[in-house]
Design an enzyme around this catalytic site. Structure first.
Site, PDB file in Angstrom:
ATOM      1  N   SER A 198       0.825  -1.193   0.000  1.00 51.88           N
ATOM      2  CA  SER A 198       0.000   0.000   0.000  1.00 51.88           C
ATOM      3  C   SER A 198       0.871   1.259   0.000  1.00 51.88           C
ATOM      4  CB  SER A 198      -0.976  -0.055   1.174  1.00 51.88           C
ATOM      5  OG  SER A 198      -2.084   0.748   0.932  1.00 51.88           O
ATOM      6  N   ASP A 304      -9.094  -5.266  -5.702  1.00 52.53           N
ATOM      7  CA  ASP A 304      -8.708  -4.241  -4.724  1.00 52.53           C
ATOM      8  C   ASP A 304      -9.502  -2.968  -5.011  1.00 52.53           C
ATOM      9  OD1 ASP A 304      -7.465  -2.419  -3.041  1.00 52.53           O
ATOM     10  OD2 ASP A 304      -5.447  -3.182  -3.430  1.00 52.53           O
ATOM     11  N   HIS A 335      -7.563  -5.822  -0.993  1.00 59.48           N
ATOM     12  CA  HIS A 335      -6.328  -5.164  -0.543  1.00 59.48           C
ATOM     13  C   HIS A 335      -5.630  -6.060   0.479  1.00 59.48           C
ATOM     14  CE1 HIS A 335      -4.029  -1.450  -0.595  1.00 59.48           C
ATOM     15  NE2 HIS A 335      -4.037  -1.383   0.717  1.00 59.48           N
TER      16      HIS A 335
END
Length: 651
Positions: A198, A304, A335
């Site tokens: 991320s 995601d 995610h």
């Protein structure tokens, strides 16, 4: 430093050429036969643990002193005693104090001397015994670092780049946050690999895009490649706030008190109009892909809805065009870190990747298939190159059917119009569930049932010609596989995984830092349809992807929506659908008005990358196929709701 020889051919996602990526060669570090893999021969318990503060050369908090970022280091004691230099694995993060890392939200902890006791995740536990140093960097403005968080801008990237420079003897560091005693990195050979999920992976992308010497590889997991695309798509807002909210979320208390000027710049530079500004140019790493020296091992969930797949296509294309050595894993999850959806294979593959890229071990990973793709929960297949050879775009055309809003999708130009009215309370799951019914909020178009499998691989585009009834309008375009399947339940809180109570261990442990983590299993859903790819736009951006303007009601406009990259096989007997609608509830914000839009079908089309090109689509939609079912409600995952505005795990 070993010199790489790369033989690469640019393979854009939507137009993949037939030439394959040839094997990447890496000269061994020494003339002796290289081992097949590094072994855990060093003591983790006795590892050297230390902290240094690296001078970034910036003064983001405007206190009259250069910002220093905290760098916590765990490295083998044995190699230090022997005078042998080691490579570095580095994770630069804003989350070490505020929010935590990984599925168990671990934070850094420290001993009485201020040395890191627990380093989150397993990287140090696993790799330090194998002759690597692990470095955890607090981004500027977070945890024990000076400066301000600027959400992917110069401060964020320089926080980490300065550390790579220090590891290679080009920057200054100190043994304390405010002292004058210098710290030198004589223990490393400078070869650095950055990894992170991320925001952390985003920093790896951004640092690689500076071309910094010494950064040999990056492993971005679910990472951002352009911050504009995190907050907007073609003018359509994906969230109801901008980067200033995110900066405030991760700032340390000290930074929060000092960084109001940075906050104001983030507000002013990121207007909610969705217009492109210099702030977004600074945070667009794709445009700097020509500078990338590091190899890239990219991992992303195809479902995601936090850091969306839009971040994969342009970045992958740009890296390919510039001859960057690449590898990719695409999962069915949301995610989620690969440690939590494919743990054993992931750790082994990452180990081999770092051995090859940072230690120069010829273990053959560069000659293996480029891509691993999850076809069903836990079932993976590989592609020698990605997208696969022979993948080219086909232009599909929507046409009217026997009922309003329920049309066909094929290779021949359509005719007539379809009309729908934006309903901000509904989204892609509502549209797909009633694809065979005339409903007022969408226009749907489907192929006949396929007579053979059909593979989509890459990025699609949907060109829409629409006449709005109001001065503002948002558009959504969605590709859907209509047919029964068992998929990872990406709309569940775990985004495709369930966390168990049993633990497995990955490396050595100390009383303060365990290498044992909770196991997971796939969280699945039985569905009647699967959303394959999505894209959104503000119709006011029809003339420019960078700037919107009011619409004239009753005037016809044409805009091309970019759909996210994917790799999906529509099985024999299923149908492929294109849905065009307004607000995708939970995934984009609605416009100021509630428009009625009329599509000109003769000027509307979808360009979709098929393995086998248009001929594969023609073959799959020819011949005798099962009858299309009577109109019925189709079950899918629950409605996706993107409530988190943080590019990190969504616990």
């Amino acid at each position: 430093m070993p010199k790489r020889t790369r033989f690469t051919t640019w393979r854009p996602l939507a137009t993949a050429a037939t030439a394959a990526l040839l094997a990447t060669l890496l000269t061994p570090v020494t003339a002796q036969a290289a081992p097949r893999g590094s072994e855990p021969v060093h003591s983790y318990r006795d590892a050297i643990r230390e902290a240094v503060w690296v001078d970034t050369g910036l003064d983001g908090d405007r206190d009259g002193k250069p910002d220093r970022v905290a760098v916590d280091i765990v490295r083998p004691r044995e190699t230090a005693r022997q005078g042998r230099k080691v490579p570095v694995i580095m994770d630069a993060s804003p989350y070490y104090s505020c929010c935590g890392r990984g599925n168990e939200s671990q934070k850094k902890t420290y001993d009485a001397q201020g040395r890191v006791a627990q380093m989150p995740l397993y990287y140090d536990n696993y790799f330090v015994p194998r002759g690597y140093a692990f470095v955890g960097v607090d981004l500027a403005g977070t945890n024990r670092s000076d400066g301000c968080v600027d959400v992917g801008g110069r401060s964020d990237i320089q926080s980490a780049k300065a550390v790579v420079d220090w590891l290679n003897g080009r920057a200054k560091a100190y043994t304390t946050r405010t002292g004058t005693t210098r710290a030198r990195a004589g223990w490393t050979n400078g070869r650095t690999g950055m990894i992170g999920k991320s925001w952390d992976g985003t920093i790896a992308n951004g640092v690689a895009a500076t071309g910094v010497k010494g950064l040999r590889t990056i492993v971005p997991i679910s990472a951002i490649s352009s911050w504009y695309d995190y907050y907007f798509q073609q003018g359509a807002p994906l969230y109801d706030s901008g980067p200033e909210w995110l900066s405030d979320y991760v700032d340390s208390p000290d930074a929060r008190a000092k960084c109001q000027a940075v906050q104001h710049k983030l507000v002013d530079g990121a207007p909610r109009t969705g217009d492109w500004t210099p702030l977004w140019s600074e945070r667009d790493y794709v445009k700097a892909a020509r500078k990338v020296r590091a190899s890239v091992f990219l991992i992303h969930g195809m479902q995601d809805l936090n850091v969306r797949m839009k971040h994969v296509g342009p970045w992958w294309n740009a890296l390919a065009k510039n001859g960057v050595e690449r590898k990719i894993w695409l999962s069915q999850t949301g995610h989620v870190d690969p440690f939590d959806f494919r743990r054993g294979a992931w750790v082994e593959t990452l180990h081999r990747w770092f051995d090859h890229e940072l230690k120069g071990i010829d273990n053959g990973i560069d000659r293996e298939p480029m891509a691993d793709i999850e076809r069903a929960p836990g079932r993976w297949e590989t592609s020698r190159v990605w997208p696969p050879s022979g993948t080219r775009t086909a232009t599909l055309r929507p046409d009217r059917g026997t009922q309003a809003g329920v049309g066909t999708l094929g290779l021949h130009r359509g005719h007539g119009t379809e009309t729908f009215t934006d309903d901000p309370k509904l989204g892609e799951t509502d549209w797909a569930a009633r694809i065979d019914e005339p409903t007022p909020e969408k226009a749907g178009f489907t192929t006949r049932p396929l007579t053979r499998d059909l593979r989509l691989s890459g990025s699609s585009e949907v060109t829409v010609t629409a006449t709005p009834s109001t001065p503002t309008a948002h558009l959504s375009a969605v590709l859907v596989d209509l047919g029964p399947a068992t998929i990872r339940d990406y709309a569940d809180a775990g985004e495709g995984i369930t966390t168990l109570t049993d633990r497995t261990c990955w490396g050595a442990s100390t009383p303060a830092d365990s290498s044992c983590f909770k196991e997971t299993k796939a969280k699945t859903a039985d569905v009647d349809y699967t959303v394959v790819s999505r894209g959104w736009a503000d119709l006011g951006n029809h003339a420019s992807g960078h700037k919107g303007s009011p619409l004239t009601p009753g005037k016809r406009y044409t805009i091309t929506l970019d759909l996210a990259a994917t790799d999906h096989v529509v099985p024999k007997g299923h149908r492929l659908a294109l849905i065009v609608a307004g607000t995708d509830q939970g995934l984009i914000d609605p416009p100021a008005d509630r428009p009625k839009l009329t599509l000109d079908l003769s000027r509307t089309s979808a360009r979709v990358p098929f393995t086998g090109s248009a001929a594969a689509f023609a073959r799959a939609t020819a011949g005798t196929a099962p009858a299309i079912p009577d109109a019925t409600f189709l079950d899918g995952v629950r409605e996706p709701r993107t409530t988190h505005r943080v590019p990190e795990a969504s616990q």
